[in-house]
Motif scaffolding. Structure first.
Motif, short mmCIF file in Angstrom:
data_model
loop_
_atom_site.label_atom_id
_atom_site.label_comp_id
_atom_site.label_asym_id
_atom_site.label_seq_id
_atom_site.Cartn_x
_atom_site.Cartn_y
_atom_site.Cartn_z
N SER A 160 0.84 -1.19 0.00
CA SER A 160 0.00 0.00 0.00
C SER A 160 0.88 1.24 0.00
O SER A 160 1.87 1.32 0.73
CB SER A 160 -0.89 0.01 1.24
N LEU A 161 0.51 2.19 -0.83
CA LEU A 161 1.24 3.46 -0.90
C LEU A 161 0.39 4.60 -0.37
O LEU A 161 0.70 5.77 -0.61
CB LEU A 161 1.64 3.72 -2.36
N ASP A 162 -0.66 4.27 0.39
CA ASP A 162 -1.60 5.27 0.87
C ASP A 162 -1.04 6.18 1.96
O ASP A 162 -1.40 7.34 2.04
CB ASP A 162 -2.87 4.61 1.41
N HIS A 163 -0.16 5.65 2.80
CA HIS A 163 0.36 6.41 3.93
C HIS A 163 1.89 6.39 3.91
O HIS A 163 2.50 5.41 3.48
CB HIS A 163 -0.12 5.81 5.25
N GLU A 164 2.49 7.47 4.39
CA GLU A 164 3.96 7.57 4.41
C GLU A 164 4.59 6.43 5.21
O GLU A 164 5.60 5.88 4.80
CB GLU A 164 4.41 8.92 4.97
N TRP A 165 4.00 6.10 6.36
CA TRP A 165 4.59 5.04 7.19
C TRP A 165 4.54 3.70 6.47
O TRP A 165 5.46 2.89 6.63
CB TRP A 165 3.91 4.97 8.56
N GLY A 197 1.27 -4.33 -9.99
CA GLY A 197 0.25 -4.47 -8.95
C GLY A 197 0.84 -4.55 -7.56
O GLY A 197 2.06 -4.53 -7.38
N PRO A 198 -0.02 -4.69 -6.54
CA PRO A 198 0.41 -4.58 -5.15
C PRO A 198 0.81 -5.89 -4.45
O PRO A 198 1.05 -5.88 -3.25
CB PRO A 198 -0.83 -3.99 -4.47
N ASP A 199 0.91 -7.00 -5.17
CA ASP A 199 1.31 -8.25 -4.53
C ASP A 199 2.78 -8.16 -4.11
O ASP A 199 3.65 -7.95 -4.96
CB ASP A 199 1.09 -9.43 -5.48
N PRO A 200 3.08 -8.33 -2.82
CA PRO A 200 4.47 -8.16 -2.34
C PRO A 200 5.49 -9.07 -3.00
O PRO A 200 6.61 -8.66 -3.28
CB PRO A 200 4.37 -8.46 -0.85
N ASP A 201 5.11 -10.32 -3.26
CA ASP A 201 6.05 -11.26 -3.91
C ASP A 201 6.37 -10.81 -5.33
O ASP A 201 7.53 -10.85 -5.75
CB ASP A 201 5.49 -12.68 -3.91
N ASN A 202 5.36 -10.38 -6.06
CA ASN A 202 5.58 -9.90 -7.43
C ASN A 202 6.40 -8.61 -7.44
O ASN A 202 7.26 -8.43 -8.29
CB ASN A 202 4.25 -9.68 -8.14
N VAL A 203 6.14 -7.73 -6.49
CA VAL A 203 6.90 -6.48 -6.40
C VAL A 203 8.36 -6.79 -6.11
O VAL A 203 9.26 -6.24 -6.74
CB VAL A 203 6.31 -5.54 -5.33
N ARG A 204 8.61 -7.72 -5.18
CA ARG A 204 10.00 -8.09 -4.85
C ARG A 204 10.71 -8.68 -6.06
O ARG A 204 11.85 -8.32 -6.36
CB ARG A 204 10.00 -9.09 -3.69
N ARG A 205 10.04 -9.56 -6.81
CA ARG A 205 10.64 -10.14 -8.03
C ARG A 205 10.91 -9.06 -9.07
O ARG A 205 11.96 -9.06 -9.72
CB ARG A 205 9.72 -11.20 -8.61
N GLU A 256 11.26 3.59 -7.02
CA GLU A 256 11.28 2.19 -7.46
C GLU A 256 10.03 1.45 -7.01
O GLU A 256 9.43 0.69 -7.77
CB GLU A 256 12.52 1.48 -6.90
N LEU A 257 9.62 1.69 -5.76
CA LEU A 257 8.42 1.04 -5.23
C LEU A 257 7.18 1.49 -6.01
O LEU A 257 6.36 0.66 -6.41
CB LEU A 257 8.27 1.37 -3.75
N GLN A 258 7.05 2.78 -6.24
CA GLN A 258 5.91 3.32 -6.98
C GLN A 258 5.85 2.72 -8.39
O GLN A 258 4.79 2.28 -8.84
CB GLN A 258 6.03 4.85 -7.08
N HIS A 259 6.99 2.68 -9.06
CA HIS A 259 7.05 2.12 -10.42
C HIS A 259 6.66 0.64 -10.43
O HIS A 259 5.91 0.20 -11.30
CB HIS A 259 8.45 2.32 -11.00
N ALA A 260 7.15 -0.11 -9.47
CA ALA A 260 6.85 -1.54 -9.41
C ALA A 260 5.35 -1.78 -9.20
O ALA A 260 4.74 -2.59 -9.90
CB ALA A 260 7.65 -2.20 -8.29
N VAL A 261 4.75 -1.06 -8.26
CA VAL A 261 3.33 -1.25 -7.98
C VAL A 261 2.48 -0.82 -9.17
O VAL A 261 1.51 -1.49 -9.53
CB VAL A 261 2.92 -0.49 -6.70
N GLU A 262 2.85 0.28 -9.82
CA GLU A 262 2.11 0.72 -11.00
C GLU A 262 2.26 -0.26 -12.16
O GLU A 262 1.34 -0.45 -12.94
CB GLU A 262 2.59 2.10 -11.45
N SER A 263 3.41 -0.92 -12.25
CA SER A 263 3.67 -1.83 -13.36
C SER A 263 3.02 -3.20 -13.19
O SER A 263 2.48 -3.75 -14.15
CB SER A 263 5.18 -2.03 -13.54
#
Length: 59
Positions: free
Chosen positions: A16-21, A45-53, A36-43
């Motif tokens: 989630s990118l909704d809150h700074e914390w 989606g928000p699944d943590p495993d997919n974002v890490r990969r 990098e995090l913003q780009h990954a989630v936009e590309s």
């Protein structure tokens, strides 16, 4: 019993990118910058495993 009392048993954890914390926690856990995090989630989606990969492949 679930460790996180705020989540139901069937609720999946999502990046989630909704809150700074939340962004800070994900950036620390994934070892990436906010951009990098913003780009990954936009590309992919928000699944943590997919974002890490995605972040690992981008490096």
């Amino acid at each position: 019993m679930s460790e996180d009392k705020g989540r139901s048993a069937g609720e999946e954890i999502q990046v989630s990118l909704d809150h700074e914390w939340e962004k800070r926690n994900w950036m620390q856990w994934l070892g990436c910058t906010e951009q990098e995090l913003q780009h990954a989630v936009e590309s992919i989606g928000p699944d943590p495993d997919n974002v890490r990969r995605f972040l690992r492949q981008a490096r």
